[in-house]
Motif scaffolding. Structure first.
Motif, mmCIF file in Angstrom:
data_model
loop_
_atom_site.group_PDB
_atom_site.id
_atom_site.type_symbol
_atom_site.label_atom_id
_atom_site.label_comp_id
_atom_site.label_asym_id
_atom_site.label_seq_id
_atom_site.Cartn_x
_atom_site.Cartn_y
_atom_site.Cartn_z
ATOM 1 N N THR A 89 -3.685 75.442 50.515
ATOM 2 C CA THR A 89 -4.263 75.906 49.260
ATOM 3 C C THR A 89 -4.509 77.391 49.356
ATOM 4 O OG1 THR A 89 -5.335 73.766 48.860
ATOM 5 C CG2 THR A 89 -6.184 75.662 47.655
ATOM 6 N N MET A 90 -3.975 78.132 48.381
ATOM 7 C CA MET A 90 -4.150 79.580 48.330
ATOM 8 C C MET A 90 -4.597 79.972 46.930
ATOM 9 S SD MET A 90 -0.802 80.952 50.470
ATOM 10 C CE MET A 90 -1.385 82.663 50.372
ATOM 11 N N PHE A 91 -5.731 80.669 46.842
ATOM 12 C CA PHE A 91 -6.277 81.118 45.560
ATOM 13 C C PHE A 91 -6.406 79.957 44.572
ATOM 14 C CE2 PHE A 91 -4.025 84.736 47.463
ATOM 15 C CZ PHE A 91 -5.057 85.649 47.564
ATOM 16 N N GLY A 92 -6.791 78.804 45.111
ATOM 17 C CA GLY A 92 -7.002 77.625 44.277
ATOM 18 C C GLY A 92 -5.745 76.908 43.849
ATOM 19 N N GLN A 93 -4.583 77.326 44.365
ATOM 20 C CA GLN A 93 -3.317 76.723 43.979
ATOM 21 C C GLN A 93 -2.717 75.949 45.159
ATOM 22 O OE1 GLN A 93 -2.638 77.262 40.642
ATOM 23 N NE2 GLN A 93 -4.564 78.408 40.779
ATOM 24 N N LYS A 94 -1.984 74.891 44.844
ATOM 25 C CA LYS A 94 -1.315 74.089 45.873
ATOM 26 C C LYS A 94 0.005 74.752 46.247
ATOM 27 C CE LYS A 94 0.938 70.382 44.812
ATOM 28 N NZ LYS A 94 1.309 69.024 44.350
ATOM 29 N N VAL A 95 0.154 75.064 47.536
ATOM 30 C CA VAL A 95 1.348 75.750 48.023
ATOM 31 C C VAL A 95 2.021 74.889 49.086
ATOM 32 C CG1 VAL A 95 2.257 77.837 49.109
ATOM 33 C CG2 VAL A 95 0.280 77.994 47.570
ATOM 34 N N HIS A 96 3.290 74.632 48.893
ATOM 35 C CA HIS A 96 4.081 73.840 49.844
ATOM 36 C C HIS A 96 4.991 74.787 50.610
ATOM 37 C CE1 HIS A 96 6.076 70.325 51.498
ATOM 38 N NE2 HIS A 96 7.249 70.848 51.163
ATOM 39 N N VAL A 97 4.926 74.724 51.949
ATOM 40 C CA VAL A 97 5.679 75.639 52.810
ATOM 41 C C VAL A 97 6.662 74.838 53.657
ATOM 42 C CG1 VAL A 97 5.536 77.349 54.658
ATOM 43 C CG2 VAL A 97 3.767 77.272 52.889
ATOM 44 N N VAL A 98 7.891 75.317 53.743
ATOM 45 C CA VAL A 98 8.919 74.729 54.609
ATOM 46 C C VAL A 98 9.325 75.780 55.636
ATOM 47 C CG1 VAL A 98 11.214 73.687 54.743
ATOM 48 C CG2 VAL A 98 9.741 73.231 52.756
#
Length: 210
Positions: A89-98
């Motif tokens: 979670t970054m700045f309240g947003q869901k972030v998916h990393v590959v």
């Protein structure tokens, strides 16, 4: 809905109506005080730092033969590394990393470093041990050496299930040191066996000649 958002209903009316007659157009929907583009820019500015702080597994080092090898012989090293995925979670947003392994650097522990280069190497059948490979190494001295593999990962990220975007730089992650012992080999020729000469070198009860 997140703590920074609020629920709204959208209404519409024809301009010619006087007084206006409003009808429900859509809703309820959630809006935020911050514009989405501002959040995306903030994430883009911090994603490389976030990527480098992830608990990415550099893989494992495999040596053939192991844990002992011979001085002056080719020792085959290869990496076992895989793609990995993370949700943050970054700045309240869901972030998916590959994270995808793309390059490998070998530190063989004797002052020799090979890489970065794209080959992770591969296993050899036992009857081919000692054959030179792209990632093999020859130790000139005996002793114990600490082998470290550093794997470079390239990453992509997506915000709130959006399209994948490239992470600008790479992240480097290293394995814990793995000890390999380098021995010397001695070849002797004998004219008889232990039945003919029980006191010969290598026979049971006879001290070896070091």
């Amino acid at each position: 809905m997140g703590g920074n958002g609020r629920s709204v209903n959208w209404y519409r009316s024809f301009e010619d109506f006087d007084p206006r007659i409003w009808s429900l157009f859509a809703g309820p929907t959630c809006i935020y005080d911050e514009k989405p583009v501002d959040v995306l820019e903030q994430i883009a500015g911090q994603i490389q730092k976030q990527f480098e702080s992830l608990p990415i597994d550099a893989g494992t080092v495999v040596a053939q033969p192991s844990p002992h090898t011979l001085r002056g012989a080719e020792t085959n090293f290869y990496a076992d590394a895989a793609e990995q995925q993370f949700d943050v979670t970054m700045f309240g947003q869901k972030v998916h990393v590959v994270a995808t392994p793309v390059q490998y650097t070998w530190n063989y522990g004797d002052g020799t470093v090979f890489g970065p280069q794209p080959s992770m190497g591969g296993p050899l059948p036992q009857d081919r041990w000692g054959v030179k490979t792209r990632t093999s190494h020859v130790y000139a001295e005996t002793g114990d050496f600490q082998v470290v593999l550093t794997t470079s990962f390239q990453g992509t990220y997506s915000v709130n299930d959006g399209p994948p975007l490239p992470i600008p730089g790479q992240g480097q992650f290293s394995t814990p040191p793995q000890t390999i012992s380098v021995w010397r080999s001695i070849t002797r020729n004998y004219a008889d066996d232990c039945n003919q000469n029980p006191q010969g070198q290598g026979c049971p009860g006879v001290a070896s000649d070091k």
